[in-house]
Design a protein around this motif. Structure first.
Motif, mmCIF file in Angstrom:
data_model
loop_
_atom_site.group_PDB
_atom_site.id
_atom_site.type_symbol
_atom_site.label_atom_id
_atom_site.label_comp_id
_atom_site.label_asym_id
_atom_site.label_seq_id
_atom_site.Cartn_x
_atom_site.Cartn_y
_atom_site.Cartn_z
ATOM 1 N N SER A 71 53.049 60.545 -7.493
ATOM 2 C CA SER A 71 52.225 59.666 -6.662
ATOM 3 C C SER A 71 52.226 58.286 -7.291
ATOM 4 N N SER A 72 51.667 57.326 -6.555
ATOM 5 C CA SER A 72 51.613 55.974 -7.094
ATOM 6 C C SER A 72 50.353 55.267 -6.641
ATOM 7 N N ASP A 73 49.972 54.290 -7.396
ATOM 8 C CA ASP A 73 48.857 53.404 -7.059
ATOM 9 C C ASP A 73 49.438 52.001 -6.989
ATOM 10 N N SER A 74 49.604 51.488 -5.774
ATOM 11 C CA SER A 74 50.252 50.195 -5.595
ATOM 12 C C SER A 74 49.457 49.062 -6.241
ATOM 13 N N ALA A 75 48.149 49.160 -6.169
ATOM 14 C CA ALA A 75 47.305 48.107 -6.723
ATOM 15 C C ALA A 75 47.493 47.990 -8.235
ATOM 16 N N LYS A 76 47.718 49.129 -8.878
ATOM 17 C CA LYS A 76 47.894 49.139 -10.326
ATOM 18 C C LYS A 76 49.362 49.147 -10.726
ATOM 19 N N ASN A 77 50.253 49.224 -9.744
ATOM 20 C CA ASN A 77 51.688 49.328 -10.016
ATOM 21 C C ASN A 77 51.975 50.434 -11.022
ATOM 22 N N THR A 78 51.388 51.566 -10.738
ATOM 23 C CA THR A 78 51.488 52.703 -11.640
ATOM 24 C C THR A 78 51.977 53.916 -10.874
ATOM 25 N N VAL A 79 52.848 54.689 -11.502
ATOM 26 C CA VAL A 79 53.327 55.935 -10.913
ATOM 27 C C VAL A 79 52.858 57.087 -11.804
ATOM 28 N N TYR A 80 52.492 58.176 -11.177
ATOM 29 C CA TYR A 80 51.959 59.327 -11.886
ATOM 30 C C TYR A 80 52.826 60.554 -11.642
ATOM 31 N N LEU A 81 52.742 61.474 -12.561
ATOM 32 C CA LEU A 81 53.360 62.781 -12.367
ATOM 33 C C LEU A 81 52.351 63.838 -12.785
ATOM 34 N N GLN A 82 51.784 64.511 -11.792
ATOM 35 C CA GLN A 82 50.872 65.613 -12.059
ATOM 36 C C GLN A 82 51.704 66.872 -12.246
ATOM 37 N N MET A 83 51.555 67.488 -13.407
ATOM 38 C CA MET A 83 52.356 68.662 -13.734
ATOM 39 C C MET A 83 51.424 69.859 -13.896
ATOM 40 N N ASP A 84 51.548 70.811 -13.005
ATOM 41 C CA ASP A 84 50.726 72.027 -13.040
ATOM 42 C C ASP A 84 51.603 73.239 -13.308
ATOM 43 N N SER A 85 50.960 74.329 -13.663
ATOM 44 C CA SER A 85 51.675 75.585 -13.932
ATOM 45 C C SER A 85 52.862 75.351 -14.862
ATOM 46 N N LEU A 86 52.609 74.630 -15.930
ATOM 47 C CA LEU A 86 53.690 74.272 -16.841
ATOM 48 C C LEU A 86 54.305 75.487 -17.514
ATOM 49 N N LYS A 87 55.597 75.391 -17.747
ATOM 50 C CA LYS A 87 56.369 76.456 -18.367
ATOM 51 C C LYS A 87 56.997 75.944 -19.666
ATOM 52 N N PRO A 88 57.311 76.823 -20.581
ATOM 53 C CA PRO A 88 57.974 76.368 -21.816
ATOM 54 C C PRO A 88 59.252 75.593 -21.536
ATOM 55 N N GLU A 89 59.951 75.932 -20.471
ATOM 56 C CA GLU A 89 61.193 75.213 -20.141
ATOM 57 C C GLU A 89 60.948 73.806 -19.627
ATOM 58 N N ASP A 90 59.699 73.426 -19.420
ATOM 59 C CA ASP A 90 59.372 72.042 -19.055
ATOM 60 C C ASP A 90 59.289 71.151 -20.293
ATOM 61 N N THR A 91 59.371 71.737 -21.467
ATOM 62 C CA THR A 91 59.317 70.961 -22.704
ATOM 63 C C THR A 91 60.470 69.973 -22.757
ATOM 64 N N ALA A 92 60.129 68.703 -22.940
ATOM 65 C CA ALA A 92 61.139 67.642 -22.935
ATOM 66 C C ALA A 92 60.447 66.313 -23.223
ATOM 67 N N VAL A 93 61.274 65.300 -23.446
ATOM 68 C CA VAL A 93 60.767 63.928 -23.426
ATOM 69 C C VAL A 93 60.877 63.449 -21.984
ATOM 70 N N TYR A 94 59.775 62.944 -21.466
ATOM 71 C CA TYR A 94 59.726 62.466 -20.096
ATOM 72 C C TYR A 94 59.743 60.939 -20.084
ATOM 73 N N TYR A 95 60.658 60.410 -19.299
ATOM 74 C CA TYR A 95 60.794 58.965 -19.160
ATOM 75 C C TYR A 95 60.455 58.557 -17.730
ATOM 76 N N CYS A 96 59.786 57.418 -17.589
ATOM 77 C CA CYS A 96 59.709 56.833 -16.265
ATOM 78 C C CYS A 96 60.828 55.804 -16.158
ATOM 79 N N ALA A 97 61.347 55.655 -14.960
ATOM 80 C CA ALA A 97 62.482 54.758 -14.749
ATOM 81 C C ALA A 97 62.404 54.161 -13.359
ATOM 82 N N VAL A 98 63.020 53.011 -13.221
ATOM 83 C CA VAL A 98 63.020 52.287 -11.950
ATOM 84 C C VAL A 98 64.450 51.921 -11.564
ATOM 85 N N ARG A 99 64.752 52.144 -10.300
ATOM 86 C CA ARG A 99 66.006 51.627 -9.730
ATOM 87 C C ARG A 99 65.628 50.499 -8.785
#
Length: 127
Positions: A71-99
């Motif tokens: 999701s995103s908040d345009s006013a704050k120019n912020t993007v979010y990632l809500q992660m639920d039901s996490l699994k061990p295989e979700d372990t990683a470094v997470y990067y935000c990126a823009v094209r």
């Protein structure tokens, strides 16, 4: 200068939740795609989710569908990632990126398509 500041990573038990945030500043393009890309040890980078600023197109990798929400908040120019039901295989470094350069709408699923990257935040899911 475009800057992306990611935060919200941490250590969580399997089945738990985390919310990542990425504040985007300095961007002058009218339209762009914002994504979360992860890299686990020994694995290639993977676009987890992507959101188009203008048309609202959303992409989720099959591995996270039904569990992650971008999701995103345009006013704050912020993007979010809500992660639920996490699994061990979700372990990683997470990067935000823009094209932004040459952006023609929709979403991009190849990490090499992205122009700007944040510094990454570690997510560790214990079993």
């Amino acid at each position: 200068e475009v800057q992306l500041q990611a935060s919200g990573g941490g250590l969580v038990q399997a089945g738990g939740s985390l919310r990542l945030s990425c504040a985007v500043s300095g961007i002058t393009f009218d339209d762009y795609a914002m994504s979360w890309i992860r890299q686990a040890p020994g694995k290639e980078r993977e676009v987890v989710s992507c959101l188009s600023k203008s048309d609202g197109s959303i992409y989720y990798a099959d591995s996270v569908k039904g569990r992650f929400t971008i999701s995103s908040d345009s006013a704050k120019n912020t993007v979010y990632l809500q992660m639920d039901s996490l699994k061990p295989e979700d372990t990683a470094v997470y990067y935000c990126a823009v094209r932004a350069r040459g952006y023609g709408g929709g979403y991009y699923v190849r990490p090499n398509d992205y122009d700007y990257w944040g510094q990454g935040t570690q997510v560790t899911v214990s079993s």
